[in-house]
Every structure is written in C-alpha cells, then in structure tokens.
Design a protein around this motif. Structure first.
Motif, PDB file in Angstrom:
ATOM      1  N   ARG A  31       0.842  -1.190   0.000  1.00 26.52           N
ATOM      2  CA  ARG A  31       0.000   0.000   0.000  1.00 26.52           C
ATOM      3  C   ARG A  31       0.880   1.244   0.000  1.00 26.52           C
ATOM      4  N   SER A  32       0.326   2.354  -0.490  1.00 25.52           N
ATOM      5  CA  SER A  32       1.074   3.609  -0.468  1.00 25.52           C
ATOM      6  C   SER A  32       0.147   4.765  -0.119  1.00 25.52           C
ATOM      7  N   VAL A  33       0.675   5.719   0.666  1.00 23.10           N
ATOM      8  CA  VAL A  33      -0.023   6.964   0.988  1.00 23.10           C
ATOM      9  C   VAL A  33       0.878   8.104   0.537  1.00 23.10           C
ATOM     10  N   ILE A  34       0.297   9.047  -0.193  1.00 22.01           N
ATOM     11  CA  ILE A  34       1.082  10.165  -0.711  1.00 22.01           C
ATOM     12  C   ILE A  34       0.553  11.474  -0.138  1.00 22.01           C
ATOM     13  N   VAL A  35       1.429  12.234   0.499  1.00 23.94           N
ATOM     14  CA  VAL A  35       1.092  13.565   1.011  1.00 23.94           C
ATOM     15  C   VAL A  35       1.391  14.549  -0.115  1.00 23.94           C
ATOM     16  N   MET A  36       0.332  15.155  -0.664  1.00 30.78           N
ATOM     17  CA  MET A  36       0.443  15.938  -1.894  1.00 30.78           C
ATOM     18  C   MET A  36      -0.122  17.348  -1.691  1.00 30.78           C
ATOM     19  N   PRO A  37       0.548  18.402  -2.198  1.00 36.03           N
ATOM     20  CA  PRO A  37       0.024  19.766  -2.045  1.00 36.03           C
ATOM     21  C   PRO A  37      -1.318  19.944  -2.755  1.00 36.03           C
ATOM     22  N   LYS A  38      -2.167  20.782  -2.166  1.00 41.36           N
ATOM     23  CA  LYS A  38      -3.491  21.012  -2.733  1.00 41.36           C
ATOM     24  C   LYS A  38      -3.434  21.627  -4.125  1.00 41.36           C
ATOM     25  N   ASP A  39      -2.349  22.363  -4.429  1.00 43.01           N
ATOM     26  CA  ASP A  39      -2.254  23.011  -5.738  1.00 43.01           C
ATOM     27  C   ASP A  39      -1.545  22.144  -6.777  1.00 43.01           C
ATOM     28  N   ALA A  40      -1.289  20.888  -6.451  1.00 46.06           N
ATOM     29  CA  ALA A  40      -0.698  19.984  -7.441  1.00 46.06           C
ATOM     30  C   ALA A  40      -1.691  19.793  -8.587  1.00 46.06           C
ATOM     31  N   PRO A  41      -1.197  19.620  -9.805  1.00 48.54           N
ATOM     32  CA  PRO A  41      -2.097  19.411 -10.939  1.00 48.54           C
ATOM     33  C   PRO A  41      -3.053  18.249 -10.703  1.00 48.54           C
ATOM     34  N   GLU A  42      -4.312  18.446 -11.044  1.00 48.78           N
ATOM     35  CA  GLU A  42      -5.329  17.422 -10.838  1.00 48.78           C
ATOM     36  C   GLU A  42      -4.965  16.133 -11.555  1.00 48.78           C
ATOM     37  N   MET A  43      -4.360  16.261 -12.726  1.00 48.30           N
ATOM     38  CA  MET A  43      -3.988  15.073 -13.473  1.00 48.30           C
ATOM     39  C   MET A  43      -2.989  14.215 -12.690  1.00 48.30           C
ATOM     40  N   LYS A  44      -2.039  14.865 -12.014  1.00 52.67           N
ATOM     41  CA  LYS A  44      -1.055  14.109 -11.239  1.00 52.67           C
ATOM     42  C   LYS A  44      -1.719  13.422 -10.042  1.00 52.67           C
ATOM     43  N   ARG A  45      -2.654  14.127  -9.404  1.00 56.65           N
ATOM     44  CA  ARG A  45      -3.378  13.514  -8.288  1.00 56.65           C
ATOM     45  C   ARG A  45      -4.168  12.299  -8.762  1.00 56.65           C
ATOM     46  N   ALA A  46      -4.883  12.462  -9.872  1.00 57.03           N
ATOM     47  CA  ALA A  46      -5.712  11.374 -10.385  1.00 57.03           C
ATOM     48  C   ALA A  46      -4.869  10.177 -10.804  1.00 57.03           C
ATOM     49  N   ARG A  47      -3.734  10.446 -11.427  1.00 55.06           N
ATOM     50  CA  ARG A  47      -2.871   9.337 -11.862  1.00 55.06           C
ATOM     51  C   ARG A  47      -2.231   8.623 -10.669  1.00 55.06           C
ATOM     52  N   THR A  48      -1.928   9.368  -9.612  1.00 55.53           N
ATOM     53  CA  THR A  48      -1.381   8.742  -8.408  1.00 55.53           C
ATOM     54  C   THR A  48      -2.391   7.756  -7.826  1.00 55.53           C
ATOM     55  N   ILE A  49      -3.639   8.176  -7.789  1.00 58.16           N
ATOM     56  CA  ILE A  49      -4.705   7.292  -7.297  1.00 58.16           C
ATOM     57  C   ILE A  49      -4.869   6.089  -8.224  1.00 58.16           C
ATOM     58  N   ALA A  50      -4.781   6.339  -9.531  1.00 54.84           N
ATOM     59  CA  ALA A  50      -4.926   5.247 -10.494  1.00 54.84           C
ATOM     60  C   ALA A  50      -3.816   4.208 -10.344  1.00 54.84           C
ATOM     61  N   PHE A  51      -2.632   4.643  -9.940  1.00 51.30           N
ATOM     62  CA  PHE A  51      -1.521   3.710  -9.717  1.00 51.30           C
ATOM     63  C   PHE A  51      -1.625   2.992  -8.379  1.00 51.30           C
ATOM     64  N   GLY A  52      -2.675   3.309  -7.604  1.00 52.39           N
ATOM     65  CA  GLY A  52      -2.901   2.602  -6.341  1.00 52.39           C
ATOM     66  C   GLY A  52      -2.590   3.385  -5.097  1.00 52.39           C
ATOM     67  N   GLY A  53      -2.230   4.679  -5.249  1.00 53.72           N
ATOM     68  CA  GLY A  53      -1.886   5.481  -4.091  1.00 53.72           C
ATOM     69  C   GLY A  53      -3.087   6.128  -3.422  1.00 53.72           C
ATOM     70  N   GLU A  54      -3.014   6.278  -2.109  1.00 52.57           N
ATOM     71  CA  GLU A  54      -3.993   7.049  -1.348  1.00 52.57           C
ATOM     72  C   GLU A  54      -3.422   8.449  -1.155  1.00 52.57           C
ATOM     73  N   VAL A  55      -4.174   9.487  -1.526  1.00 52.03           N
ATOM     74  CA  VAL A  55      -3.665  10.854  -1.483  1.00 52.03           C
ATOM     75  C   VAL A  55      -4.186  11.604  -0.262  1.00 52.03           C
TER      76      VAL A  55
END
Length: 329
Positions: free
Chosen positions: A99-123
């Motif tokens: 499992r993976s959890v990623i601490v990501m800034p709120k202003d990160a590009p939505e595409m990067k957030r969505a792809r992180t989730i698609a790869f199995g990460g919890e944001v």
C-alpha cells in the motif's frame, strides 16, 4: 538498508540499473537537427516522459521500495510529492504488493493527483504555504507502521535516479562520443547528483549542471555560496515539479563536489521549450521537465562545437497547462 548518512557510489548506480532491468524503461537518446542548428553543437535529449509513470522518478522509487525487507512491508509506504514522485512510489509499491499513501500539495495538478490514485496510491492533501508535509507524513508513518520513501535525500533514491546518467554515458560512448555538458533539472537534487555520479565516472572532464526555474534557483545559489540556500517562497512557478525549498543534504554533498554550477529559465522560456519539444520532437514534456531545454533554447549555455546531453525529466502535464504553453510560444 543503508545508513541515512551514507552516500552512494557508481557501484550503487550499477546495482540499481541491474534491479531496474526489465522493470523500468531504458529511454533512448534522441537528437534534433533543428536543435543542433540553433545551438551549433550536437545536442542529445534524454526523454524521461517515456519512462514508466511518465518521469524519471519511477527509477528511484522502485530501487528504494524493492529493497525494503519483507518483514517491514506490511504497513506499506508513505511519501511526499507534488506528483511525479507520488506516481513513481504508488506504481512501485503496487508492483511490490504494498500500500502507499502520498502527502500531496493542494495546488498539485489534478492530473497528477488522479494518476497517483490510479496507480494505487492514497492521497492526503496539504497546503504548501502553511502545512508541514514532513510532519504529516511522519504522523501517518507512525500510525500505520509505514516506511517513509523520501523524494530525493535517500541512498537508494539517488542511486536509482543515477541510472539516467548511466544510460546517457553508455549510449554516448556507443556512438563514440564524450559529453562536454550534461544538464538536468533540479528540485531536491536526487536526479542531478545521481546523474553526476555516473557521468563523471565514465567522463571525468564532462560538466554536469543543474537547471532550475527562475526565482527557485537554490542549487545555483548554493553552489556559489558553498552552503544550502533556501528559496524565499514555496509556489509561484508553472514548474510545479521543481519547487523544493532547498537542496537535499545528501544530494548537495554529492552535487557540490561534482556538479557545482547551474542555469535557470523563466516561466515564459519554459513554455516555449514545452512547445518546442511538442512541435519539433513530438514529445509531451511538463514545464518542470523542460527547464534544461528552456535554458539551452534561451542561450544560457554556449554549446557551439560541443556534445551535450539534456534531460527532459517528466511529461505529466495537464491539458490546460499544456495548451497555455503552446499558445504562449
């Protein structure tokens, strides 16, 4: 696992390449007659947008996570990232059944957030200006028993990113060429320090340089002062992947010895480089991945009669930002 204060060597980069074989993409060196014409040199580009997850970050993430002992994997991993390390960690963890959890800034590009989730990460999101991402990640790691995977200041991360430089050195040597200059984008410095280990081992006379967004040139200022300088702001550039506050401790210990110089490019110059890569090379590059190319196109480096390798470090750009870059060029 290595001690936190240990520094990798070329042998560790070679070991990382062996571990990554058949898992990561060995990206090619490509050239452009137009770029050679503009610079007066022979310029080769290393297109890491073609890498698994769309950036070089997968290399270090997989090298680090795959070395976690089996008895420490149950709690998964946690990482901090604006998007590229996030995706690399999420993908690498998934490949290892973790499992993976990623601490990501709120202003990160939505595409990067969505792809992180698609790869199995919890944001888990945070505010760049007000929150301490390391404290958030530390609390998650303590609660879940997760292993923290740093974005750059880590022995195996640096070694993994160094495989970019190892491939550059091997592929240029196969062409009978020696690089005069190698330029890599820098945020925390894992990529450029790893590249320098590999390139300088094969070609000691080569210059390895950082490329950073204007106003976030902490590496260049640190090289001049001899200490780790900090940026005075945490946001305000289209290069979201390159906004670390200061060079890493381990990475700067390496780069201050064998890199030692850097260039920068403005957001406008970066936008033109993104457009150039698309129009001339047919490659999609994100702004943070195009800074080195931008500096070259802006004339910050004299490449006349020289052999140069320029790293395009990532291609994870959302459609609206990409369109603005094309329109601004």
């Amino acid at each position: 696992m290595m001690q936190s204060n240990a520094l990798p060597t070329i042998d560790d980069v070679v070991s990382a390449a062996e571990r990554l074989a058949g898992v990561a993409v060995r990206t090619p060196l490509i050239s452009s007659s137009r770029l050679d014409e503009i610079t007066g040199g022979r310029v080769f580009l290393k297109p890491e947008p073609l890498q698994r997850t769309g950036s070089f970050k997968f290399r270090g993430a997989y090298n680090r996570i795959s070395r976690i002992p089996a008895d420490q994997r149950a709690g998964g991993v946690v990482a901090c990232s604006s998007g590229n390390h996030a995706q690399g960690v999420a993908a690498a963890a998934s490949l290892m059944g973790m499992r993976s959890v990623i601490v990501m800034p709120k202003d990160a590009p939505e595409m990067k957030r969505a792809r992180t989730i698609a790869f199995g990460g919890e944001v888990v999101q945070y505010d760049r200006e007000r929150d301490d991402r390391d404290a958030i990640a530390g609390a998650i790691a303590a609660e879940r028993g997760a292993v923290f995977v740093p974005p750059y200041d880590d022995f195996h991360i640096i070694a993994g990113q160094g495989t970019v430089g190892l491939e550059i050195a091997e592929d240029l040597a196969a062409r009978g060429l020696a690089p005069d200059v190698v330029v890599a984008n820098a945020s925390g410095g894992g990529l450029v320090s790893g590249i320098a280990l590999a390139v300088k081992d094969r070609f000691p006379e080569a210059r390895v340089m950082t490329a950073e967004p204007a106003g976030f040139d902490d590496h260049a200022r640190s090289f001049r002062s001899g200490g780790r300088e900090r940026n005075n702001r945490a946001s305000g550039s289209i290069c979201d992947a390159l906004l670390a506050a200061t060079p890493g401790r381990l990475t700067f210990e390496i780069s201050s010895r064998i890199v030692g110089e850097g260039v920068s490019a403005t957001d406008e110059e970066v936008a033109r480089a993104v457009a150039f890569a698309f129009e001339e090379l047919k490659i999609v590059v994100e702004p943070g991945g195009a800074v080195a190319l931008a500096a070259v196109l802006a004339g910050r480096l004299d490449l006349t009669g020289k052999v140069a390798a320029i790293v395009l470090s990532g291609g994870n750009v959302d459609g609206s930002t990409f369109a603005r870059c094309l329109a601004a060029a």
